[in-house]
Motif scaffolding. Structure first.
Motif, PDB file in Angstrom:
ATOM      1  N   HIS A 155       0.837  -1.208   0.000  1.00 28.37           N
ATOM      2  CA  HIS A 155       0.000   0.000   0.000  1.00 28.37           C
ATOM      3  C   HIS A 155       0.865   1.248   0.000  1.00 28.37           C
ATOM      4  O   HIS A 155       0.591   2.212  -0.717  1.00 28.37           O
ATOM      5  CB  HIS A 155      -0.930  -0.005   1.211  1.00 28.37           C
ATOM      6  CG  HIS A 155      -1.794   1.211   1.319  1.00 28.37           C
ATOM      7  ND1 HIS A 155      -1.446   2.303   2.098  1.00 28.37           N
ATOM      8  CD2 HIS A 155      -2.975   1.533   0.727  1.00 28.37           C
ATOM      9  CE1 HIS A 155      -2.385   3.226   1.998  1.00 28.37           C
ATOM     10  NE2 HIS A 155      -3.326   2.785   1.173  1.00 28.37           N
ATOM     11  N   PHE A 156       1.918   1.232   0.793  1.00 24.90           N
ATOM     12  CA  PHE A 156       2.822   2.372   0.853  1.00 24.90           C
ATOM     13  C   PHE A 156       3.462   2.617  -0.504  1.00 24.90           C
ATOM     14  O   PHE A 156       3.571   3.759  -0.967  1.00 24.90           O
ATOM     15  CB  PHE A 156       3.895   2.141   1.919  1.00 24.90           C
ATOM     16  CG  PHE A 156       4.922   3.233   2.004  1.00 24.90           C
ATOM     17  CD1 PHE A 156       4.646   4.414   2.669  1.00 24.90           C
ATOM     18  CD2 PHE A 156       6.170   3.081   1.410  1.00 24.90           C
ATOM     19  CE1 PHE A 156       5.592   5.434   2.744  1.00 24.90           C
ATOM     20  CE2 PHE A 156       7.118   4.084   1.482  1.00 24.90           C
ATOM     21  CZ  PHE A 156       6.825   5.270   2.149  1.00 24.90           C
ATOM     22  N   ARG A 157       3.901   1.549  -1.148  1.00 28.96           N
ATOM     23  CA  ARG A 157       4.525   1.687  -2.468  1.00 28.96           C
ATOM     24  C   ARG A 157       3.531   2.234  -3.496  1.00 28.96           C
ATOM     25  O   ARG A 157       3.872   3.093  -4.315  1.00 28.96           O
ATOM     26  CB  ARG A 157       5.057   0.329  -2.928  1.00 28.96           C
ATOM     27  CG  ARG A 157       6.366  -0.069  -2.268  1.00 28.96           C
ATOM     28  CD  ARG A 157       6.733  -1.491  -2.643  1.00 28.96           C
ATOM     29  NE  ARG A 157       8.138  -1.784  -2.372  1.00 28.96           N
ATOM     30  CZ  ARG A 157       8.635  -3.008  -2.303  1.00 28.96           C
ATOM     31  NH1 ARG A 157       7.825  -4.051  -2.479  1.00 28.96           N
ATOM     32  NH2 ARG A 157       9.924  -3.206  -2.058  1.00 28.96           N
ATOM     33  N   GLU A 158       2.316   1.734  -3.472  1.00 24.72           N
ATOM     34  CA  GLU A 158       1.313   2.162  -4.452  1.00 24.72           C
ATOM     35  C   GLU A 158       0.919   3.620  -4.271  1.00 24.72           C
ATOM     36  O   GLU A 158       0.643   4.321  -5.255  1.00 24.72           O
ATOM     37  CB  GLU A 158       0.070   1.272  -4.336  1.00 24.72           C
ATOM     38  CG  GLU A 158       0.294  -0.153  -4.836  1.00 24.72           C
ATOM     39  CD  GLU A 158      -0.878  -1.060  -4.524  1.00 24.72           C
ATOM     40  OE1 GLU A 158      -1.862  -0.573  -3.925  1.00 24.72           O
ATOM     41  OE2 GLU A 158      -0.811  -2.260  -4.869  1.00 24.72           O
ATOM     42  N   THR A 159       0.890   4.083  -3.033  1.00 29.69           N
ATOM     43  CA  THR A 159       0.468   5.457  -2.766  1.00 29.69           C
ATOM     44  C   THR A 159       1.630   6.450  -2.796  1.00 29.69           C
ATOM     45  O   THR A 159       1.406   7.658  -2.723  1.00 29.69           O
ATOM     46  CB  THR A 159      -0.246   5.550  -1.401  1.00 29.69           C
ATOM     47  OG1 THR A 159       0.584   4.974  -0.384  1.00 29.69           O
ATOM     48  CG2 THR A 159      -1.574   4.803  -1.437  1.00 29.69           C
ATOM     49  N   ASN A 160       2.846   5.941  -2.896  1.00 29.61           N
ATOM     50  CA  ASN A 160       4.025   6.810  -2.986  1.00 29.61           C
ATOM     51  C   ASN A 160       4.934   6.344  -4.126  1.00 29.61           C
ATOM     52  O   ASN A 160       6.106   5.992  -3.901  1.00 29.61           O
ATOM     53  CB  ASN A 160       4.801   6.817  -1.659  1.00 29.61           C
ATOM     54  CG  ASN A 160       3.985   7.339  -0.498  1.00 29.61           C
ATOM     55  OD1 ASN A 160       3.892   8.548  -0.287  1.00 29.61           O
ATOM     56  ND2 ASN A 160       3.390   6.422   0.250  1.00 29.61           N
ATOM     57  N   PRO A 161       4.414   6.324  -5.353  1.00 28.69           N
ATOM     58  CA  PRO A 161       5.186   5.746  -6.470  1.00 28.69           C
ATOM     59  C   PRO A 161       6.465   6.499  -6.791  1.00 28.69           C
ATOM     60  O   PRO A 161       7.362   5.947  -7.438  1.00 28.69           O
ATOM     61  CB  PRO A 161       4.199   5.811  -7.641  1.00 28.69           C
ATOM     62  CG  PRO A 161       3.270   6.928  -7.293  1.00 28.69           C
ATOM     63  CD  PRO A 161       3.127   6.879  -5.798  1.00 28.69           C
ATOM     64  N   GLU A 162       6.549   7.765  -6.350  1.00 35.92           N
ATOM     65  CA  GLU A 162       7.735   8.566  -6.652  1.00 35.92           C
ATOM     66  C   GLU A 162       8.919   8.218  -5.747  1.00 35.92           C
ATOM     67  O   GLU A 162      10.058   8.588  -6.040  1.00 35.92           O
ATOM     68  CB  GLU A 162       7.408  10.053  -6.516  1.00 35.92           C
ATOM     69  CG  GLU A 162       7.320  10.596  -5.087  1.00 35.92           C
ATOM     70  CD  GLU A 162       6.055  10.193  -4.326  1.00 35.92           C
ATOM     71  OE1 GLU A 162       5.907  10.620  -3.165  1.00 35.92           O
ATOM     72  OE2 GLU A 162       5.212   9.476  -4.894  1.00 35.92           O
ATOM     73  N   LEU A 163       8.664   7.510  -4.653  1.00 37.67           N
ATOM     74  CA  LEU A 163       9.721   7.208  -3.692  1.00 37.67           C
ATOM     75  C   LEU A 163      10.458   5.927  -4.066  1.00 37.67           C
ATOM     76  O   LEU A 163       9.849   4.949  -4.520  1.00 37.67           O
ATOM     77  CB  LEU A 163       9.144   7.079  -2.283  1.00 37.67           C
ATOM     78  CG  LEU A 163       8.492   8.335  -1.703  1.00 37.67           C
ATOM     79  CD1 LEU A 163       7.916   8.040  -0.324  1.00 37.67           C
ATOM     80  CD2 LEU A 163       9.489   9.489  -1.631  1.00 37.67           C
ATOM     81  N   VAL A 164      11.753   5.933  -3.846  1.00 39.96           N
ATOM     82  CA  VAL A 164      12.595   4.747  -4.066  1.00 39.96           C
ATOM     83  C   VAL A 164      13.062   4.261  -2.702  1.00 39.96           C
ATOM     84  O   VAL A 164      13.732   4.997  -1.966  1.00 39.96           O
ATOM     85  CB  VAL A 164      13.803   5.078  -4.956  1.00 39.96           C
ATOM     86  CG1 VAL A 164      14.688   3.844  -5.110  1.00 39.96           C
ATOM     87  CG2 VAL A 164      13.350   5.598  -6.312  1.00 39.96           C
ATOM     88  N   ILE A 165      12.691   3.027  -2.332  1.00 45.88           N
ATOM     89  CA  ILE A 165      13.079   2.478  -1.031  1.00 45.88           C
ATOM     90  C   ILE A 165      14.513   1.966  -1.116  1.00 45.88           C
ATOM     91  O   ILE A 165      14.789   0.937  -1.744  1.00 45.88           O
ATOM     92  CB  ILE A 165      12.117   1.361  -0.594  1.00 45.88           C
ATOM     93  CG1 ILE A 165      10.691   1.928  -0.474  1.00 45.88           C
ATOM     94  CG2 ILE A 165      12.566   0.759   0.738  1.00 45.88           C
ATOM     95  CD1 ILE A 165       9.643   0.876  -0.156  1.00 45.88           C
TER      96      ILE A 165
END
Length: 275
Positions: A155-165
């Motif tokens: 969910h975090f990845r889908e809602t923050n697509p601009e972020l690279v973990i």
């Protein structure tokens, strides 16, 4: 008045004036020294943002509350982030347990780590078994925690697509530590580090990656086989750290300021490879 007495008074007055001037100079220098220091200290304490969410897993028919603790972003900040997922200790379905470790989750955010703290227990859930073969009867609860971790991460990845973990670390207290160990065992390529606060039941896998560490209380002992023997720890880089004067139940916000500082210091050193 005699000439000698006048001369004496003039000398004394001069000495007093010099002393007063020196004190003023010292005060001025003191103010100049403390001013920038306070400003530097304020800059060091980064502002953070806390956001609460409740998402729904339609496959399991389960809602999952979680909180995001993160540093405030400014224009030009890097899109590369360090992510931590925190799992609370068992609380007999207390609904706000995921917010009961703010000394840790807020500190992580101030140090630049984006931190997801998940509520694993819901009102109406079955209580965890206290009898039987614990590693068997509690496995469904740990698996549910693992599924929560993966669902919140997606969910975090889908809602923050601009972020690279850049890195993903797991931290968990007690039962939350057990489910963190299970998740890292099942998905070793996903996790960089695992830090448990006194997990007692789920055995550490004997591997170097992810890297495992555990902070231990003064009043609880892990089940046999949960923590590797010293030789395995040395060869695999596993860190077992005995805390001073901290019991199992003092590892959340109920602990003293000194206890919280001790835990935060060790966690920060582990995350930054300084220990």
């Amino acid at each position: 008045m005699s000439r000698e007495r006048k001369r004496f008074l003039v000398v004394v007055s001069g000495i007093l004036l010099l002393a007063l001037a020196g004190m003023a100079s010292l005060a001025s220098r003191s103010e100049k020294t403390t001013g920038p220091s306070k400003k530097k200290e304020a800059v060091k304490r980064k502002e953070i943002t806390v956001e609460k969410f409740e998402i729904y897993d339609s496959i399991r028919g389960r809602r999952i509350p979680y909180a995001l603790f993160r540093p405030k972003r400014a224009p030009g900040d890097s899109d590369s982030i360090r992510l931590v997922i925190f799992s609370h200790g068992y609380g007999a379905n207390y609904p706000r347990n995921y917010l009961n470790y703010s000394y840790l989750t807020k500190r992580l955010a101030r140090e630049g780590f984006w931190t997801l703290s998940i509520q694993h227990e819901l009102e109406g859930d079955s209580l965890i078994p206290q009898t039987g073969i614990i590693q068997v009867v509690r496995m469904p609860f740990w698996k549910r925690g693992e599924e929560n971790i993966l669902f919140v991460l997606n969910h975090f990845r889908e809602t923050n697509p601009e972020l690279v973990i850049q890195s993903l670390d797991l931290i968990g207290h007690s039962n939350g530590g057990d489910m963190s160990v299970l998740t890292a065992r099942d998905y070793p390529g996903l996790i960089r580090k695992v830090i448990t606060l006194d997990n007692l039941r789920m055995p550490f896998p004997l591997c170097a990656n992810p890297q495992f560490s555990s902070l231990r209380s003064t009043d609880k002992t892990a089940d046999a086989g949960v923590l590797p023997v010293a030789a395995s720890c040395d060869s695999l880089g596993i860190r077992i750290i005995q805390l001073k004067s901290i019991t199992h139940n003092q590892m959340n916000d109920e602990g003293t300021r000194k206890q919280k500082k001790q835990i935060n210091t060790y966690i920060q050193k582990i995350l930054e490879d300084r220990i």
